[in-house]
Structure formats: structure tokens, C-alpha cells
Design an enzyme around this catalytic site. Structure first.
Site, mmCIF file in Angstrom:
data_model
loop_
_atom_site.group_PDB
_atom_site.id
_atom_site.type_symbol
_atom_site.label_atom_id
_atom_site.label_comp_id
_atom_site.label_asym_id
_atom_site.label_seq_id
_atom_site.Cartn_x
_atom_site.Cartn_y
_atom_site.Cartn_z
ATOM 1 N N ASP A 134 -11.272 -16.553 -86.298
ATOM 2 C CA ASP A 134 -10.096 -16.880 -85.494
ATOM 3 C C ASP A 134 -10.521 -17.222 -84.061
ATOM 4 O OD1 ASP A 134 -8.577 -16.263 -87.680
ATOM 5 O OD2 ASP A 134 -8.120 -14.223 -87.006
HETATM 6 N N1 URA Z 1 -10.332 -11.504 -90.218
HETATM 7 C C1 URA Z 1 -9.522 -11.843 -89.202
HETATM 8 O O1 URA Z 1 -8.411 -11.336 -89.087
HETATM 9 N N2 URA Z 1 -9.966 -12.749 -88.318
HETATM 10 C C2 URA Z 1 -11.188 -13.325 -88.373
HETATM 11 O O2 URA Z 1 -11.538 -14.145 -87.531
HETATM 12 C C3 URA Z 1 -12.024 -12.948 -89.440
HETATM 13 C C4 URA Z 1 -11.576 -12.042 -90.349
#
Ligand code: URA
Length: 240
Positions: A103
Site C-alpha cells: 500500500d
Molecule cells: N497488507 C496490507 O494491509 N497492506 C500492505 O501493503 C500489505 C499487506
């Protein structure tokens, strides 16, 4: 492949620089001075030199990025910075892309490559490649968090694969190991446990740890050993 394409791909010369180098007789192919930048060469079979130095060609490039916050795991985004902007200039013409997604506000280990089949295999749920995340939470994790994650949490209609949770002593975070990559999976898991995330960092991919000497925002090529390990992980039917 054209000679000038070989030089741009390996990041040694631009097309213009290659044409100039050819004019000056700086490039040889199999011992003969190259006469034209559009000469067809076999990058793996032919011996190409620049100023007497052999040009090393690799079909694919593999980089670890220590992703900082604020970057989208994509090759372009109309609005926001993308992870491929952090690729060193010598790899810029490779067309690298991220192997999976972190993310925008997640930090840590991300593979960038132009190897589509390997990426596909590493992301396939069938392979069960392990990813380890370190996280902190706003409030302590509940006492049954380990059991609930190991049992396969329900997120809406979807059941997650069993995940291994190792909380910190104060339970205000810890590490979690996943073998899949559902949308916002760690965030949603912790929110469902009543302990929303404060921070999230990926610290290992396919059992390869984030290099502690790699600064946030920097890339480095994989070692031969790391690449061999990834290829093995991509071949295994199930890594667990
Ligand atoms: N899980 C999440 O919530 N975000 C990420 O970036 C990776 C795994």
C-alpha cells in the site's frame, strides 16, 4: 537485438551515445569493430565490447527496493509518485515493474523486475510464498489474536489463509506471516481484531529478509543466491 538497443538496455549508452561510440570505433562485436548502431547482435551469444571491456548482458533485471511511504506500487499513476521512479538510471530503460503491491503508506521490501513469468509464479496463491510484516497498533492485540489468525480469519465473505502472529511483549504490534496477498490484508485483519494499524513494513519476502543496510528509498540488485532462492520458491508447488 539491435546493437544500440543492447547498450540502452544495459544502461551503458543512450542511442545517440552508441552511434557516436560506433563512429569512433569504440565498440566491437566478436572481435570486429562495429560499423553501424543498428547491427543485429545476439546479446547472449555474441561478445560485445566497449573500449575493450566486455558488455555484460542479463535477460532480466531484479532489484530489491526498500519502499518508503508515499509511493504507489505501480509503473504509472496520473497523480501520485510511483515506486519505479526510485529505480536507478541505469535500469530506467528496462521497464521494471513491482512484483505485487505494498500500500502507499506501507514501507519495506519490494521486488522490482522485468521477469513476468517469475512475478506471476511468485504471486500465485498456489505457491504460498511467505511474506513477513512488522506492524504497530493503536491498542494492544486481544488475547485470542494468535488463535484467530491461525484459524483463518474471515474478512467479510472471504476466509484468509492461516497467518502466524508473533506479538511484541506489550502486544502493541508484532510480526505477521502471510502466504497470500489479499487487498489490505494486514490492515483489515488488525482492524477486525479491534487493533487498527499505526504502521506497516514488509521485512521479508519468500524468506529473504529486508537488507538492513539498504536505506529507505534505495534499490540494490539481488545477489545470485537470492535470485536462485526466489526461482526455487517460484517452482515449489507449496512453500509451506
Ligand atoms: N497488507 C496490507 O494491509 N497492506 C500492505 O501493503 C500489505 C499487506
Amino acid at each position: 537485438m539491435r546493437l544500440d538497443k543492447l547498450f540502452t538496455t544495459v544502461g551503458l549508452l543512450s542511442r545517440k551515445e552508441c552511434a557516436a561510440a560506433v563512429r569512433r570505433g569504440r565498440i566491437t562485436v566478436n572481435g570486429a569493430v562495429a560499423k553501424a548502431p543498428d547491427l543485429a547482435v545476439d546479446p547472449e551469444g555474441d561478445t560485445v565490447t566497449l573500449d575493450g571491456e566486455r558488455v555484460a548482458y542479463a535477460r532480466h533485471a531484479y532489484l530489491w527496493l526498500n519502499k518508503p511511504k508515499g509511493y504507489v506500487s505501480a509503473t504509472e499513476d496520473g497523480r501520485l509518485p510511483v515506486v519505479t521512479e526510485l529505480v536507478p538510471p541505469e535500469y530506467a530503460r528496462r521497464g521494471l515493474f513491482p512484483c505485487g503491491r505494498l500500500d502507499r503508506d506501507t514501507e519495506g521490501l519490494l521486488l522490482l523486475t522485468d521477469d513476468g513469468p517469475l512475478t506471476h509464479a511468485l504471486l500465485s496463491p498456489k505457491r504460498g510464498v511467505r511474506k513477513v510484516y512488522r506492524f504497530t497498533t493503536e491498542v494492544p492485540l486481544p488475547a485470542d489474536a494468535e488463535e484467530r489468525l491461525l484459524g483463518g480469519m474471515m474478512l467479510g465473505e472471504v476466509t484468509c489463509r492461516p497467518a502466524l502472529l508473533s506479538p511484541n511483549a506489550d502486544r502493541l504490534g508484532g510480526t505477521v506471516t502471510l502466504t497470500e496477498g489479499k487487498y489490505h490484508e494486514v490492515k483489515r485483519m488488525m482492524a477486525a481484531l479491534g487493533a487498527p494499524l499505526l504502521s506497516l513494513e514488509r521485512i521479508a519476502f519468500a524468506d529473504i529478509p529486508l537488507d538492513p543496510t539498504l536505506p529507505r528509498g534505495a534499490c540494490r540488485p539481488l545477489t545470485d543466491g537470492e535470485l536462485a532462492h526466489l526461482k526455487r520458491a517460484a517452482l515449489s508447488a507449496d512453500n509451506n
